[in-house]
Design a protein around this motif. Structure first.
Motif, PDB file in Angstrom:
ATOM      1  N   GLY A 120       0.931  -1.163  -0.028  1.00  0.00           N
ATOM      2  CA  GLY A 120       0.049  -0.067   0.083  1.00  0.00           C
ATOM      3  C   GLY A 120       0.825   1.090   0.090  1.00  0.00           C
ATOM      4  O   GLY A 120       2.114   1.239   0.320  1.00  0.00           O
ATOM      5  N   TYR A 121       0.272   2.422  -0.327  1.00  0.00           N
ATOM      6  CA  TYR A 121       0.886   3.688   0.026  1.00  0.00           C
ATOM      7  C   TYR A 121       0.206   4.762   0.386  1.00  0.00           C
ATOM      8  O   TYR A 121      -0.973   4.830  -0.018  1.00  0.00           O
ATOM      9  N   SER A 122       0.751   5.504   1.496  1.00  0.00           N
ATOM     10  CA  SER A 122      -0.104   6.404   2.053  1.00  0.00           C
ATOM     11  C   SER A 122       0.770   7.604   2.508  1.00  0.00           C
ATOM     12  O   SER A 122       1.481   7.552   3.618  1.00  0.00           O
ATOM     13  N   PRO A 123       0.912   8.490   1.564  1.00  0.00           N
ATOM     14  CA  PRO A 123       2.054   9.586   1.646  1.00  0.00           C
ATOM     15  C   PRO A 123       1.818  10.320   2.927  1.00  0.00           C
ATOM     16  O   PRO A 123       1.010  10.661   3.439  1.00  0.00           O
ATOM     17  N   SER A 146      -2.385  -2.160  -3.643  1.00  0.00           N
ATOM     18  CA  SER A 146      -1.914  -2.766  -4.668  1.00  0.00           C
ATOM     19  C   SER A 146      -2.980  -4.038  -5.327  1.00  0.00           C
ATOM     20  O   SER A 146      -2.893  -4.022  -6.530  1.00  0.00           O
ATOM     21  N   THR A 147      -4.055  -4.035  -4.535  1.00  0.00           N
ATOM     22  CA  THR A 147      -5.215  -4.749  -5.282  1.00  0.00           C
ATOM     23  C   THR A 147      -6.433  -3.776  -4.718  1.00  0.00           C
ATOM     24  O   THR A 147      -6.326  -3.042  -3.574  1.00  0.00           O
ATOM     25  N   PRO A 148      -7.644  -4.007  -5.360  1.00  0.00           N
ATOM     26  CA  PRO A 148      -8.742  -3.255  -4.812  1.00  0.00           C
ATOM     27  C   PRO A 148      -9.128  -3.585  -3.295  1.00  0.00           C
ATOM     28  O   PRO A 148      -9.655  -2.705  -2.592  1.00  0.00           O
ATOM     29  N   VAL A 163      -8.345  -2.484   2.445  1.00  0.00           N
ATOM     30  CA  VAL A 163      -7.966  -2.683   3.955  1.00  0.00           C
ATOM     31  C   VAL A 163      -7.046  -1.356   4.466  1.00  0.00           C
ATOM     32  O   VAL A 163      -7.197  -1.159   5.676  1.00  0.00           O
ATOM     33  N   VAL A 164      -6.159  -0.991   3.574  1.00  0.00           N
ATOM     34  CA  VAL A 164      -5.191   0.047   3.755  1.00  0.00           C
ATOM     35  C   VAL A 164      -6.105   1.378   4.258  1.00  0.00           C
ATOM     36  O   VAL A 164      -5.579   1.945   5.293  1.00  0.00           O
TER      37      VAL A 164
END
Length: 422
Positions: free
Chosen positions: A148-151, A173-175, A180-181
């Motif tokens: 995942g990415y959360s700046p 990285s997936t829907p 989840v993230v």
């Protein structure tokens, strides 16, 4: 699944995030800097992002501060908050990200999620970090583990806009992992979240936040240089222009720190790699990087005009951190002023009340205690940082520190009657 979170990197970004998560989850804060971890375990945060009470509160919540890999083996969510600096040639240095990914790869397990918060150019997570995770772990991305990415949106020294009060961008990285993230961050971010359509979109959104600010400030800095040649007050011009409802009111100044002065180079690096020359962004960087030299030269010119001898003159620099009311010295552009003035043969004293006395030993500057309580006189003063403590200093106090003709350079617009103001 029951989430046990590992925060990799306990700096300005990681520590507040770890503290916020510790209120709801089992958290391990991991850092390779043992003195830093030891200080946190004793309740002290030298970045001053958390109070002693808050650091101890996180420990009471069950959080573990550690340098030991054994302590992170049973985590199932890894959040990477290491710095992404640039090298001496202004090229992105991804070493901290790569090494962090390799570290996580050694403990990565089936269905674990790795989330990156470090500011990067679009593609770094999936094109640079994921291959390291796969290589070390021997597992397959989006089959055995996910990302995942959360700046990060931390504003060092800001006690109002803290981590949970700033809306957070999320991506997966997936829907399913994106959900989840997003839910994970939504559980602690009271300001809410924005789920981006992809990791690359989230990466790009972050890097343009600071690039936009950099370009806007560069415009104001260039206008300030133009108005200075016309002997017009930039501040007066801005105040007049700001009476229009859609004018963006910014002030000229030094553009340093770990974000605005760095992040645009990540975007320009990738753009040039793809064959596009980002002239506007690079031009803005050139203008902002030149402000320290301009301020130094203005100081020297005023001294010469007043008949002062430059070689062996004594100049006081007030403030060294990259912004006000914060001990963060990373990529501070005040050093550009100091270096330029030193090249003329002047002696520099630095007054910086926000840097811990122990930390001053790491820097090659002549730090002085409160100069307004000493008898030393200076040929010129440069007020480079707008600390609240400096705003209480009177014109009489400034004048009392200077011998002969008064030369006070005001970078931040806080001196009552400066000789020159940016």
């Amino acid at each position: 699944m029951n989430k046990k979170i590992c925060i990799i990197g306990l700096g300005y970004v990681g520590l507040p995030l770890a503290h916020a998560f510790s209120k709801k989850y089992s958290v391990v804060g991991f850092d390779i800097n043992k003195p830093r971890v030891d200080e946190l375990n004793s309740g002290f945060d030298r970045t001053l992002e958390l109070t002693e009470t808050e650091v101890k509160e996180s420990i009471e919540n069950g959080m573990v501060y550690s340098t030991n890999m054994e302590d992170i083996k049973d985590c199932n969510v890894y959040i990477v908050t290491v710095p992404t600096p640039i090298d001496s040639s202004n090229r992105p240095d991804l070493t901290p990200l790569i090494k962090s990914s390799q570290t996580i790869g050694k403990v990565l397990k089936k269905d674990d999620i790795v989330i990156y918060e470090s500011t990067v150019y679009p593609g770094v997570t999936e094109e640079v970090c994921v291959p390291q995770l796969e290589l070390v772990s021997g597992m397959t991305f989006n089959k055995d583990f996910f990302c995942g990415y959360s700046p990060e949106r931390i504003n060092p020294g800001d006690k109002e806009h803290t981590v949970t009060k700033i809306l957070k961008i999320t991506a997966g990285s997936t829907p399913q992992i994106a959900d989840v993230v997003d839910d994970l961050y939504k559980s602690i971010i009271t300001a809410g979240t924005h789920k981006a359509s992809s990791i690359k979109v989230a990466e790009a959104a972050k890097v343009i936040e600071n690039t936009q600010r950099d370009v806007n400030i560069a415009l104001i800095n260039e206008l300030a240089l133009i108005f200075d040649t016309m002997n017009i007050s930039t501040n007066d011009v801005i105040e007049a222009a700001a009476t229009k409802w859609n004018f963006i009111k910014l002030k000229p100044g030094l553009v340093g720190g770990h974000c605005i002065g760095v992040d645009p180079y990540y975007l320009t690096h990738k753009a040039e790699e793809l064959g596009y020359k980002p002239n506007l962004i690079l031009g803005a960087r050139q203008i902002n990087n030149g402000m320290g030299k301009y301020i130094a030269e203005k100081t020297i010119k005023l001294m010469i005009k007043s008949g002062k001898i430059i070689k062996d003159s004594n100049i006081l620099i007030m403030g060294l951190t990259f912004k006000e009311n914060c001990p963060d010295i990373r990529n501070t552009k005040v050093v550009d002023i100091i270096k330029e003035i030193k090249d003329y043969g002047s002696n520099i004293d630095v007054y910086e009340p926000w840097i811990d006395e122990k930390d001053k030993d790491y820097y090659d500057y002549n730090f002085v205690e409160n100069p307004f309580e000493n008898s030393k006189k200076y040929d010129a003063i440069v007020v480079a940082v707008g600390h609240d403590k400096f705003k209480t200093i009177t014109q009489e106090q400034y004048d009392s520190l200077i011998k002969d003709e008064k030369i006070i350079i005001d970078v931040k617009g806080i001196v009552p009657h400066p000789s020159w103001k940016l």
